[in-house]
Design a protein around this motif. Structure first.
Motif, PDB file in Angstrom:
ATOM      1  N   UNK A  99      -0.743  -0.619   4.201  1.00  0.00           N
ATOM      2  CA  UNK A  99       0.704  -0.712   4.410  1.00  0.00           C
ATOM      3  C   UNK A  99       1.270  -1.942   3.703  1.00  0.00           C
ATOM      4  N   UNK A 100       0.576  -3.068   3.842  1.00  0.00           N
ATOM      5  CA  UNK A 100       1.005  -4.295   3.157  1.00  0.00           C
ATOM      6  C   UNK A 100       1.000  -4.084   1.646  1.00  0.00           C
ATOM      7  N   UNK A 101      -0.025  -3.408   1.164  1.00  0.00           N
ATOM      8  CA  UNK A 101      -0.129  -3.102  -0.270  1.00  0.00           C
ATOM      9  C   UNK A 101       1.058  -2.253  -0.728  1.00  0.00           C
ATOM     10  N   UNK A 102       1.451  -1.269   0.081  1.00  0.00           N
ATOM     11  CA  UNK A 102       2.577  -0.403  -0.273  1.00  0.00           C
ATOM     12  C   UNK A 102       3.891  -1.187  -0.319  1.00  0.00           C
ATOM     13  N   UNK A 103       4.038  -2.144   0.580  1.00  0.00           N
ATOM     14  CA  UNK A 103       5.236  -3.000   0.557  1.00  0.00           C
ATOM     15  C   UNK A 103       5.306  -3.750  -0.769  1.00  0.00           C
ATOM     16  N   UNK A 104       4.174  -4.332  -1.171  1.00  0.00           N
ATOM     17  CA  UNK A 104       4.152  -5.088  -2.428  1.00  0.00           C
ATOM     18  C   UNK A 104       4.383  -4.177  -3.631  1.00  0.00           C
ATOM     19  N   UNK A 105       3.818  -2.983  -3.609  1.00  0.00           N
ATOM     20  CA  UNK A 105       4.015  -2.047  -4.707  1.00  0.00           C
ATOM     21  C   UNK A 105       5.484  -1.658  -4.857  1.00  0.00           C
TER      22      UNK A 105
END
Length: 217
Positions: A99-105
């Protein structure tokens, strides 16, 4: 004669610029190729994330290792005949890190808007988990920011009047403000090492199933 000298100098200058530019291009292409090779090596290396490999992975590489392992799970879905979604095969702890990765993406390397996370697939699939995700890695200020941004996104979706909360740090923020604040917070939060700490504390949820069974025995 002057004309000849001027054009001679011009062509010499052009040749120098072309040579310098070409040298930079070749250097850039070499770096890109090395990065691509490293990317593919890591993708294969962490496709199977064993207990031993987990223990050998340094903290500064741990979050990336987990993301490569999750990509491996996604590859298996595409390679199988069964229809499924990535979110269905992730453990809960993997889901939070992803989820954190998706926010950054969704920020597109600083070129995008945080609003994208709330309204566009696949990012918005992870919207329900975003507060818990940042709290899990001790980034509570970012969690608070994301909650406020979620409220703004909901108001826009429902075409509601946006209430300005003077008591909140984000009361009068628009999505440009949220995007800039988040980008700044991510740079200073130490999130990679905080995420690594969370991952180590939940090891069994990140290694392969067969290794979990061996650890239980």
């Amino acid at each position: 004669m002057e004309y000849s000298i001027i054009w001679t100098l011009f062509f010499i200058g052009c040749a120098f610029i072309f040579f310098s530019y070409g040298k930079k291009i070749r250097k850039y292409q070499k770096i890109r190729k090395e990065q691509q090779i490293q990317y593919e090596d890591n993708r294969e290396k962490y496709r199977h994330f064993t207990s031993e490999l987990f223990d050998e992975t340094p903290d500064e590489e741990m979050t990336h290792a987990v993301l490569f392992h999750i990509m491996g799970k996604e590859d298996k879905i595409f390679e199988s005949d069964e229809i499924g979604n990535l979110i269905d095969v992730l453990t809960h702890s993997e889901l939070l890190i992803y989820t954190i990765y998706q926010v950054e993406l969704s920020l597109e390397g600083g070129r995008g808007s945080l609003h994208t996370f709330f309204i566009k697939e696949p990012y918005c699939t992870y919207r329900p988990y975003v507060k818990e995700a940042f709290e899990a890695v001790d980034c509570h200020e970012i969690a608070e920011l994301m909650v406020a941004a979620d409220k703004l996104a909901t108001a826009i979706e429902n075409d509601e009047e946006i209430d300005i909360d003077d008591g909140s740090d984000y009361g009068n923020y628009n999505f440009s403000d949220f995007t800039n604040a988040l980008a700044s917070a991510l740079k200073t939060s130490g999130i990679l090492l905080k995420a690594a700490k969370f991952i180590r504390e939940h090891k069994d949820e990140f290694i392969d199933a067969e290794d979990k069974e061996e650890n239980d025995e």
